[in-house]
Design an enzyme around this catalytic site. Sequence first.
Site, PDB file in Angstrom:
ATOM      1  N   SER A  73      26.092  33.026  15.136  1.00 40.74           N
ATOM      2  CA  SER A  73      25.381  32.281  14.077  1.00 40.74           C
ATOM      3  C   SER A  73      26.195  31.172  13.418  1.00 40.74           C
ATOM      4  O   SER A  73      25.626  30.367  12.676  1.00 40.74           O
ATOM      5  CB  SER A  73      24.910  33.238  12.995  1.00 40.74           C
ATOM      6  OG  SER A  73      23.738  33.862  13.422  1.00 40.74           O
ATOM      7  N   LYS A  76      24.902  27.753  13.828  1.00 46.88           N
ATOM      8  CA  LYS A  76      23.759  27.229  13.053  1.00 46.88           C
ATOM      9  C   LYS A  76      24.173  26.060  12.146  1.00 46.88           C
ATOM     10  O   LYS A  76      23.404  25.133  11.911  1.00 46.88           O
ATOM     11  CB  LYS A  76      23.149  28.350  12.210  1.00 46.88           C
ATOM     12  CG  LYS A  76      22.487  29.436  13.050  1.00 46.88           C
ATOM     13  CD  LYS A  76      22.164  30.672  12.217  1.00 46.88           C
ATOM     14  CE  LYS A  76      21.469  31.735  13.062  1.00 46.88           C
ATOM     15  NZ  LYS A  76      21.328  33.017  12.356  1.00 46.88           N
ATOM     16  N   TYR A 198      18.823  27.849  21.795  1.00 50.92           N
ATOM     17  CA  TYR A 198      19.369  28.621  20.672  1.00 50.92           C
ATOM     18  C   TYR A 198      20.315  29.718  21.183  1.00 50.92           C
ATOM     19  O   TYR A 198      21.433  29.874  20.678  1.00 50.92           O
ATOM     20  CB  TYR A 198      18.218  29.216  19.845  1.00 50.92           C
ATOM     21  CG  TYR A 198      18.686  30.222  18.825  1.00 50.92           C
ATOM     22  CD1 TYR A 198      19.373  29.815  17.677  1.00 50.92           C
ATOM     23  CD2 TYR A 198      18.475  31.590  19.010  1.00 50.92           C
ATOM     24  CE1 TYR A 198      19.831  30.750  16.750  1.00 50.92           C
ATOM     25  CE2 TYR A 198      18.926  32.526  18.099  1.00 50.92           C
ATOM     26  CZ  TYR A 198      19.607  32.098  16.971  1.00 50.92           C
ATOM     27  OH  TYR A 198      20.059  33.021  16.068  1.00 50.92           O
ATOM     28  N   TYR A 250      23.956  35.163   4.406  1.00 48.27           N
ATOM     29  CA  TYR A 250      22.676  35.905   4.392  1.00 48.27           C
ATOM     30  C   TYR A 250      22.432  36.573   3.037  1.00 48.27           C
ATOM     31  O   TYR A 250      22.632  35.958   1.999  1.00 48.27           O
ATOM     32  CB  TYR A 250      22.636  36.945   5.519  1.00 48.27           C
ATOM     33  CG  TYR A 250      23.067  36.425   6.849  1.00 48.27           C
ATOM     34  CD1 TYR A 250      22.414  35.327   7.410  1.00 48.27           C
ATOM     35  CD2 TYR A 250      24.120  36.978   7.541  1.00 48.27           C
ATOM     36  CE1 TYR A 250      22.788  34.837   8.639  1.00 48.27           C
ATOM     37  CE2 TYR A 250      24.506  36.500   8.781  1.00 48.27           C
ATOM     38  CZ  TYR A 250      23.845  35.423   9.311  1.00 48.27           C
ATOM     39  OH  TYR A 250      24.222  34.945  10.514  1.00 48.27           O
ATOM     40  N   VAL A 268      27.552  37.319  14.331  1.00 49.10           N
ATOM     41  CA  VAL A 268      27.589  38.751  14.693  1.00 49.10           C
ATOM     42  C   VAL A 268      28.688  39.148  15.672  1.00 49.10           C
ATOM     43  O   VAL A 268      28.860  40.328  15.946  1.00 49.10           O
ATOM     44  CB  VAL A 268      26.234  39.296  15.228  1.00 49.10           C
ATOM     45  CG1 VAL A 268      25.249  39.512  14.126  1.00 49.10           C
ATOM     46  CG2 VAL A 268      25.694  38.458  16.352  1.00 49.10           C
TER      47      VAL A 268
END
Length: 320
Positions: A73, A76, A198, A250, A268
């Site tokens: 992630s 991103k 992605y 998050y 992750v």
Amino acid sequence: MTDSQESDITTQSFLEVIKDLHSQYKSLSEGKVANYIPELAKLNPNLFSICIVTVDGEIYEVGDYQQLFTIQSISKVFVYGQALEDHGKDYVLTRVGVEPTGDAFNAIILDEKSKRPYNPMVNAGAIATTSLIKGNGATEKLNRLLEMYKRYIGRDVFVDISVFTSERSTGHRNRATAHLMLNFGMIDQNIEEALDLYFQQCSVLVTCKDLAVMAATLANKGVNPITKEKAIDSQYIKDILSVMYTCGMYNFAGEWAYKVGIPAKSGVCGGIIAVVPGKMGIGVFSPLLDMRGNSVRGVKVCEELSHRLGLHLFESGKNS
Ligand code: GLN
């Protein structure tokens, strides 16, 4: 004390501090390696590295800093930057919001009123962001992202095919999220292409040092402090850092902002980047994750680093 003596002490203490934190937390064995992507379950839970890269290009590293792992992630952040460059802020805002969710990173939710995904740091928003990347077909889009990574890192990067195919064949939750967005017209028809891109952007292999260089590039107004290459138009840095600050960790983002106080993003695989604007980039890697999908040791190291080096953005006096 002369200026050079002062900077020697700072320099020395960066290395000392990260060595100290590495030995302090290396025996911390709380948390679990991610296994919802089967290939990630193979990660060695003991791997641990910390790296600082300053905007002057100085590098401080400790532990397994040459170990490759997938960026997940953390991608991103950089793909959001590419989408901003491709379309400008106003258009991107019509497709992806900038509100923290308070929910898990993979929650299948959209903003009730606008039907936009909440922000580009959670999966829904990231898939929408990826679908905005310009290019003539899948290969050109992937190549543009690989070129983008190269500018931030300073070397060619590669997709880990095993991790990519592992996620592609099990990523039903992300597929469901993409279908929901298709239903509301937030992404266009070709959702399998967007999902593949992605999963590929998440499967790019990096080291802890690479993460610190990428973070330092954001800290240095978009210019890689080692190669001096411009990775992104400086006008978008504040947009990227703002969403990292409010959404990057998050449903831990509020506590992170309160305790650590610098823009950050986790993945992750166990990586975390943190950006101290005008000063340095920090990379930490340790695959044991907490319930929210953030690296347990990574969070601890950043809390301590922020405290010891006085990095909190709102800590007046210390960080001037
Ligand atoms: N590729 C992962 C996913 O979509 C990234 C998640 C993460 O790093 N938090 O589930």
